[in-house]
Design a protein around this motif. Sequence first.
Motif, mmCIF file in Angstrom:
data_model
loop_
_atom_site.group_PDB
_atom_site.id
_atom_site.type_symbol
_atom_site.label_atom_id
_atom_site.label_comp_id
_atom_site.label_asym_id
_atom_site.label_seq_id
_atom_site.Cartn_x
_atom_site.Cartn_y
_atom_site.Cartn_z
ATOM 1 N N GLN A 123 -4.872 -1.307 9.572
ATOM 2 C CA GLN A 123 -4.867 -0.376 8.438
ATOM 3 C C GLN A 123 -4.965 1.078 8.885
ATOM 4 O O GLN A 123 -4.486 1.980 8.204
ATOM 5 C CB GLN A 123 -6.023 -0.713 7.493
ATOM 6 C CG GLN A 123 -5.786 -1.957 6.675
ATOM 7 C CD GLN A 123 -4.686 -1.758 5.645
ATOM 8 O OE1 GLN A 123 -4.863 -1.069 4.647
ATOM 9 N NE2 GLN A 123 -3.533 -2.366 5.888
ATOM 10 N N ASN B 254 -2.274 3.395 7.248
ATOM 11 C CA ASN B 254 -2.701 4.578 6.494
ATOM 12 C C ASN B 254 -2.364 5.869 7.227
ATOM 13 O O ASN B 254 -1.971 6.861 6.615
ATOM 14 C CB ASN B 254 -4.209 4.504 6.221
ATOM 15 C CG ASN B 254 -4.546 3.563 5.089
ATOM 16 O OD1 ASN B 254 -4.513 3.932 3.921
ATOM 17 N ND2 ASN B 254 -4.864 2.324 5.414
ATOM 18 N N SER C 17 0.823 -1.213 0.000
ATOM 19 C CA SER C 17 0.000 0.000 0.000
ATOM 20 C C SER C 17 0.853 1.257 0.000
ATOM 21 O O SER C 17 0.461 2.286 -0.547
ATOM 22 C CB SER C 17 -0.927 0.012 1.222
ATOM 23 O OG SER C 17 -1.992 -0.885 1.051
ATOM 24 N N LYS D 222 -5.331 9.806 -0.290
ATOM 25 C CA LYS D 222 -6.081 8.562 -0.110
ATOM 26 C C LYS D 222 -5.796 7.940 1.255
ATOM 27 O O LYS D 222 -6.700 7.438 1.930
ATOM 28 C CB LYS D 222 -5.744 7.579 -1.236
ATOM 29 C CG LYS D 222 -6.391 7.931 -2.560
ATOM 30 C CD LYS D 222 -5.821 7.118 -3.710
ATOM 31 C CE LYS D 222 -6.109 5.660 -3.577
ATOM 32 N NZ LYS D 222 -5.631 4.886 -4.763
ATOM 33 N N ALA D 223 -4.552 7.977 1.686
ATOM 34 C CA ALA D 223 -4.204 7.426 3.000
ATOM 35 C C ALA D 223 -4.939 8.184 4.107
ATOM 36 O O ALA D 223 -5.475 7.570 5.045
ATOM 37 C CB ALA D 223 -2.698 7.505 3.218
ATOM 38 N N GLN E 103 -8.604 7.263 4.266
ATOM 39 C CA GLN E 103 -8.856 5.919 4.775
ATOM 40 C C GLN E 103 -8.697 5.804 6.288
ATOM 41 O O GLN E 103 -9.160 4.835 6.887
ATOM 42 C CB GLN E 103 -7.962 4.923 4.057
ATOM 43 C CG GLN E 103 -8.338 4.724 2.598
ATOM 44 C CD GLN E 103 -9.845 4.539 2.425
ATOM 45 O OE1 GLN E 103 -10.398 3.482 2.693
ATOM 46 N NE2 GLN E 103 -10.535 5.592 1.981
ATOM 47 N N THR F 278 5.272 0.668 5.549
ATOM 48 C CA THR F 278 4.822 1.910 4.930
ATOM 49 C C THR F 278 6.004 2.795 4.551
ATOM 50 O O THR F 278 6.048 3.392 3.464
ATOM 51 C CB THR F 278 3.886 2.674 5.891
ATOM 52 O OG1 THR F 278 2.744 1.863 6.155
ATOM 53 C CG2 THR F 278 3.436 3.992 5.286
ATOM 54 N N ARG G 186 1.292 6.501 6.805
ATOM 55 C CA ARG G 186 1.562 6.927 5.431
ATOM 56 C C ARG G 186 1.132 8.381 5.234
ATOM 57 O O ARG G 186 1.818 9.158 4.559
ATOM 58 C CB ARG G 186 0.828 6.002 4.447
ATOM 59 C CG ARG G 186 1.172 6.257 2.991
ATOM 60 C CD ARG G 186 0.885 5.043 2.129
ATOM 61 N NE ARG G 186 -0.524 4.681 2.071
ATOM 62 C CZ ARG G 186 -1.049 3.623 2.670
ATOM 63 N NH1 ARG G 186 -0.288 2.823 3.409
ATOM 64 N NH2 ARG G 186 -2.332 3.344 2.543
#
Length: 248
Positions: A52, A56, A20, A165-166, A169, A209, A59
């Motif tokens: 996640q 995320n 990811s 996007k991270a 999420q 990550t 990240r």
Amino acid sequence: MTTLAALLLVVTAFLTALLSGIFGMAGGLVLMGVLALMLPVSAAFVTHGLLQLVANGWRAVLHRQHIRWPILWNYALASAIAAGVVLAVAFVPSKPLLFLLLGLVPMLVWLPKNWLQLDASKPSHALVSGFLVTALNLSAGVAGPLLDIFFVRTALSRHQIVATKAATQVFSHLAKIIVYGAPMLVAGKGGVPPWWLFALAIPASMLGTTAGGWVLDRLSDANFKRWTAWIVTAIGLFYLWKAAQLWF
């Protein structure tokens, strides 16, 4: 859960965070499938959400200078609404249905670009994205390919895409933890892996990550988008095969 299974999850957390970190998705898709094979559905959702959330979130921190904040705030508002709706309905998919959804979600990457004129940089589109992506995340466990549809037409760079996007999420995974975790706490149900697994898996996710970010810096925008589509499609085909096995 055996020690060997727990260690496998730690390694999986690292590898999926690495994936990811490079492509902005795919890692969560793999992790959800592994967890669904090893845990009850609700426990898999909560565990996936926790791991996640860290991957995320870290990240997003690493690439925070590239986050497009107007997109994020609109997404977060709609995400909260979607979580409230799913919590009220109290929907929990069966394991065969979960794998079917996991297999179908990646196929969204092949929708012709001219079919949907979506752009997350537009406020109304960011709101729609937040609602639909979170609702799918709470049904299939992942929604990266759907989220990607809202970013493929933007003028953002690969770093801005991955970072934004991270950050979005983070809200989707928080919703997953609340929607599936709250009923488990009320009912006194177990099934979530022991705390020490998270103590190992969380830094593993952060390390994966970080390593993914190093690879991302060396990819071109063209290769970034091409490889993403093929990787998630291969994962989706495997899940469709698994769903067929469970059903028949």
